[in-house]
Design a protein around this motif. Structure first.
Motif, PDB file in Angstrom:
ATOM      1  N   GLU A  72       1.819  12.041   1.310  1.00 51.63           N
ATOM      2  CA  GLU A  72       0.457  12.478   1.029  1.00 51.63           C
ATOM      3  C   GLU A  72       0.334  14.002   1.022  1.00 51.63           C
ATOM      4  O   GLU A  72      -0.626  14.540   0.475  1.00 51.63           O
ATOM      5  N   HIS A  98       5.291   4.547   2.304  1.00 55.58           N
ATOM      6  CA  HIS A  98       5.446   5.903   2.843  1.00 55.58           C
ATOM      7  C   HIS A  98       5.307   6.977   1.770  1.00 55.58           C
ATOM      8  O   HIS A  98       6.151   7.881   1.645  1.00 55.58           O
ATOM      9  N   SER A 124       0.814  -1.208   0.000  1.00 51.67           N
ATOM     10  CA  SER A 124       0.000   0.000   0.000  1.00 51.67           C
ATOM     11  C   SER A 124       0.853   1.266   0.000  1.00 51.67           C
ATOM     12  O   SER A 124       2.053   1.246   0.302  1.00 51.67           O
ATOM     13  N   ARG A 125       0.220   2.362  -0.310  1.00 49.37           N
ATOM     14  CA  ARG A 125       0.898   3.665  -0.243  1.00 49.37           C
ATOM     15  C   ARG A 125       1.401   3.931   1.175  1.00 49.37           C
ATOM     16  O   ARG A 125       2.490   4.477   1.356  1.00 49.37           O
ATOM     17  N   HIS A 126       0.602   3.548   2.142  1.00 50.90           N
ATOM     18  CA  HIS A 126       1.014   3.745   3.530  1.00 50.90           C
ATOM     19  C   HIS A 126       2.304   2.984   3.810  1.00 50.90           C
ATOM     20  O   HIS A 126       3.203   3.504   4.485  1.00 50.90           O
TER      21      HIS A 126
END
Length: 256
Positions: free
Chosen positions: A58, A55, A50-52
């Motif tokens: 955002e 990192h 994931s983007r999370h």
């Protein structure tokens, strides 16, 4: 006293206005979140980072996601990075791509919908939900109803495309293309930008799985990876043919 017919008409009128109001909105640009169409039933979503997890910055993102129709076509890219990177460094490389796309190219976020590293790990790219039809910024003139996937590396002539990377591209393409799409076939797409190989408004007949160079003046995704697109199409068709909801055309064509 009002007649029953008149009363009925008064009650129905607001409902009719609501229906017609909703109908007119269909012609407006699709900018509200919508659930993306599902892949062929039984075909699992591949494992994704994931983007999370990588990192993503955002705070760089300038606009909320926009959505389009299910992917009629998939465009393959490469990022241009040296090929000898350690796969543990892939998140750092992706963050650099995001920064370049936003701060240098002026885009709202990273342009690609997905990225794949040389170890076969698939990463979520542009924000908006991996299972939804997120409008990317990967293929000028042909972002609508398509998905952009970037191979992390530089795959010019003589480069080796790692098998894990190809395997991941197959899994991703088989899952993300809309139901009924024939990975071995072609599709008519309308150009939205004169800077592509096709004038704005011109119909381009492209492979369902195309390279970036097919629609834009570029060497991307590199000669080595571009030469493997026929194999990618064949393997994707074979994978989709193993589950219900696949393209009939794909089922009838032999895998070589």
């Amino acid at each position: 006293m009002w007649s029953r017919r008149l009363v009925l008409g008064v009650l129905v009128l607001p409902v009719a206005l609501l229906v017609f109001g909703d109908g007119a909105a269909v012609h407006a640009p699709r900018t509200e979140p919508v659930t993306g169409p599902r892949p062929p039933r039984g075909l699992p979503q591949p494992a994704l980072v994931s983007r999370h997890a990588w990192h993503a910055d955002e705070e760089l993102v300038r606009e909320r996601p926009h959505y389009t129709g299910a992917a009629k076509a998939l465009f393959v890219h490469h990022t241009g990075n040296p090929n000898d990177y350690d796969c543990a460094d892939a998140p750092r490389l992706i963050r650099a791509v995001q920064s370049e796309h936003v701060e240098q190219d002026g885009w709202d976020d990273i342009g690609y919908n997905f990225l794949v590293d040389r170890c076969g790990t698939i990463y979520e790219g542009r924000a908006g939900g991996v299972g939804r039809a997120v409008l990317g910024a990967h293929t000028k003139g042909f972002n609508t109803d398509t998905v952009g996937v970037a191979a992390i590396g530089n795959f010019g002539a003589g480069a080796e495309v790692p098998k894990p990377m190809m395997d991941a591209l197959v899994r991703l393409a088989a899952w993300k293309l809309r139901p009924g799409a024939d990975p071995l076939g072609r599709i008519d797409l309308v150009s939205t930008n004169d800077e592509s190989r096709f004038d704005k408004g011109q119909v381009a007949r492209l492979h369902v799985i195309s390279g970036h160079r097919d629609s834009y003046e570029t060497r991307c995704p590199g000669e080595a990876l571009y030469r493997l697109l026929p194999e990618l199409r064949e393997r994707t068709a074979k994978r989709r043919a193993t589950v219900p909801g696949h393209s009939q055309a794909a089922r009838l064509r032999p895998y070589v």
